[in-house]
Design a protein around this motif. Structure first.
Motif, PDB file in Angstrom:
ATOM      1  N   THR A 188      50.289  49.209  33.219  1.00  0.00           N
ATOM      2  CA  THR A 188      49.420  48.181  33.481  1.00  0.00           C
ATOM      3  C   THR A 188      48.617  47.946  33.403  1.00  0.00           C
ATOM      4  O   THR A 188      48.184  48.209  35.158  1.00  0.00           O
ATOM      5  N   ARG A 189      47.942  48.989  33.664  1.00  0.00           N
ATOM      6  CA  ARG A 189      45.761  48.785  33.680  1.00  0.00           C
ATOM      7  C   ARG A 189      45.055  48.252  33.796  1.00  0.00           C
ATOM      8  O   ARG A 189      45.553  47.135  32.386  1.00  0.00           O
ATOM      9  N   PRO A 190      44.174  47.975  34.543  1.00  0.00           N
ATOM     10  CA  PRO A 190      43.501  48.253  35.653  1.00  0.00           C
ATOM     11  C   PRO A 190      44.099  48.538  36.895  1.00  0.00           C
ATOM     12  O   PRO A 190      43.979  49.399  37.932  1.00  0.00           O
ATOM     13  N   LEU A 191      45.275  47.617  36.877  1.00  0.00           N
ATOM     14  CA  LEU A 191      45.811  47.096  38.942  1.00  0.00           C
ATOM     15  C   LEU A 191      47.140  47.485  38.319  1.00  0.00           C
ATOM     16  O   LEU A 191      47.885  47.464  39.966  1.00  0.00           O
ATOM     17  N   LEU A 192      47.427  47.851  37.881  1.00  0.00           N
ATOM     18  CA  LEU A 192      48.785  48.591  37.629  1.00  0.00           C
ATOM     19  C   LEU A 192      50.085  47.464  38.267  1.00  0.00           C
ATOM     20  O   LEU A 192      51.079  48.074  39.110  1.00  0.00           O
ATOM     21  N   GLN A 193      50.272  46.810  37.557  1.00  0.00           N
ATOM     22  CA  GLN A 193      51.110  45.626  37.979  1.00  0.00           C
ATOM     23  C   GLN A 193      52.711  45.948  37.964  1.00  0.00           C
ATOM     24  O   GLN A 193      53.561  45.821  38.135  1.00  0.00           O
ATOM     25  N   GLY A 194      52.652  46.822  36.081  1.00  0.00           N
ATOM     26  CA  GLY A 194      54.008  47.395  36.293  1.00  0.00           C
ATOM     27  C   GLY A 194      54.126  48.519  36.879  1.00  0.00           C
ATOM     28  O   GLY A 194      55.369  48.707  37.596  1.00  0.00           O
ATOM     29  N   ALA A 195      53.180  49.588  37.537  1.00  0.00           N
ATOM     30  CA  ALA A 195      53.508  50.556  38.283  1.00  0.00           C
ATOM     31  C   ALA A 195      53.671  50.404  39.637  1.00  0.00           C
ATOM     32  O   ALA A 195      55.340  50.965  40.542  1.00  0.00           O
ATOM     33  N   ARG A 196      53.177  49.459  40.827  1.00  0.00           N
ATOM     34  CA  ARG A 196      53.805  48.559  42.037  1.00  0.00           C
ATOM     35  C   ARG A 196      54.351  48.056  41.853  1.00  0.00           C
ATOM     36  O   ARG A 196      55.628  47.885  42.889  1.00  0.00           O
TER      37      ARG A 196
END
Length: 343
Positions: A188-196
């Motif tokens: 989930t770019r650009p703030l990477l809610q999926g990764a984070r």
């Protein structure tokens, strides 16, 4: 753990910008500070924003601050404005405002549990069939029943609500029922809610998961890597068109091509009967900075611009079903949240 709550006369919320490294709670005592937290995404997610909006009015009833800027802080997410309006109906009675805000908090918690159960039941119904393996060889089933592989985008767990969440709440219920094989979470770019955030929540619940880059989602669907796509929503139009995190539309197109069910999970309060179709939903643009830099480190050459719409709109004809806390709307069978722009 609650993402947001009212504690001793102020709002306490998880600062989601600090995750996954640190789980830090902010104490918010003014409307101005709450607006700042919302705009920098310290608190985010449609249900959580509804609660934040109501609690922000409770702060305003004590501080005398205006609430117009709070209502408009995230224009795409209808729950924020709804929460503000619901609590503001009780002004200037500060005690009544707070009572309504706490009621909205409690209703949100109950709604998430109902959505989780309804969604898990629907997902099992939609994915019934023989076990199979995905493109990487991971098992699709065991123990005589089908175990389900889910793909999701952004963050829709407890961090996006007060507890449990929407689409990720369904994932949690599937996991608790022993029905979850794996969750593929888009970064989930650009703030990477999926990764984070989503990966952090899946790890906390002990659910099997892998992280994938956004662009690979449709390809993996074409390869048979997931049985269902589950997303949340920030606003749902009367005809079922759904605004959600940017990248959701691409997943819907990929899911349709692959014959994979595409399910939206959101509370009834996210349905906006005043918006007849998705082309009338205001889409927030968060400016070029989030795309051009990460943590202050510039990625693109000087002089490069960027477009940064925070959301896209998935047309209703690409959606299999919408699950709310009250019902399952089978969009693929011609059902809509409202037959017209009014309830």
């Amino acid at each position: 753990m609650r993402t947001i709550d009212w504690v001793d006369g102020a709002i306490e919320l998880v600062d989601q910008t600090r995750l996954p490294g640190d789980c830090v709670f902010l104490r918010i005592e003014t409307v101005a500070d709450l607006i700042g937290a919302i705009r920098r995404l310290a608190v985010r997610g449609a249900p959580a924003l509804g609660v934040a909006g109501a609690m922000g009015v409770a702060l305003a009833a004590r501080t005398g601050e205006p609430i117009d800027a709070l209502r408009a802080a995230r224009p795409t997410a209808v729950n924020l404005a709804w929460g503000v309006d619901e609590a503001a109906r009780h002004l200037p009675d500060a005690d009544a405002v707070l009572a309504r805000a706490l009621e909205i908090r409690d209703d949100d918690i109950a709604a998430c549990y109902r959505m989780s159960a309804l969604g898990a039941d629907l997902v099992r119904e939609l994915t019934e069939g023989p076990d199979r393996s995905d493109a990487s060889g991971a098992s699709g089933g065991s123990g005589g029943f089908r175990r389900i592989r889910v793909m999701t985008i952004c963050n829709t767990g407890g961090l996006a609500a007060v507890e449990r969440g929407t689409a990720l709440g369904v994932v949690q219920t599937l996991h608790e029922r022993g029905l979850l094989a794996e969750t593929l979470a888009l970064e989930t770019r650009p703030l990477l809610q999926g990764a984070r955030l989503t990966a952090w929540e899946l790890g906390r619940m002990g659910a099997p998961h892998r992280l994938v880059v956004d662009g690979v989602g449709p390809y993996l669907l074409a390869r048979g890597a997931a049985d269902v796509v589950l997303i949340g929503a920030d606003r749902i139009a009367a005809n079922g068109d759904t605004a959600n995190k940017i990248g959701s539309y691409s997943l819907a197109l990929g899911a349709r091509r692959a014959g994979v069910p595409f399910v939206v999970v959101a509370p009834e309060t996210t349905i906006d009967p005043a918006i007849t179709s998705g082309d009338r939903i205001e889409i927030e643009d968060r400016g070029p900075g989030e795309v051009l830099s990460i943590h202050g480190v510039r990625l693109a050459p000087e002089g490069t611009g960027a477009a940064n719409p925070a959301f896209d709109v998935t047309p209703h004809d690409l959606i299999t079903a919408i699950v709310t806390d009250r019902r399952v709307i089978r969009v693929d069978r011609g059902e809509t949240p409202y037959e017209s722009g009014t309830a």
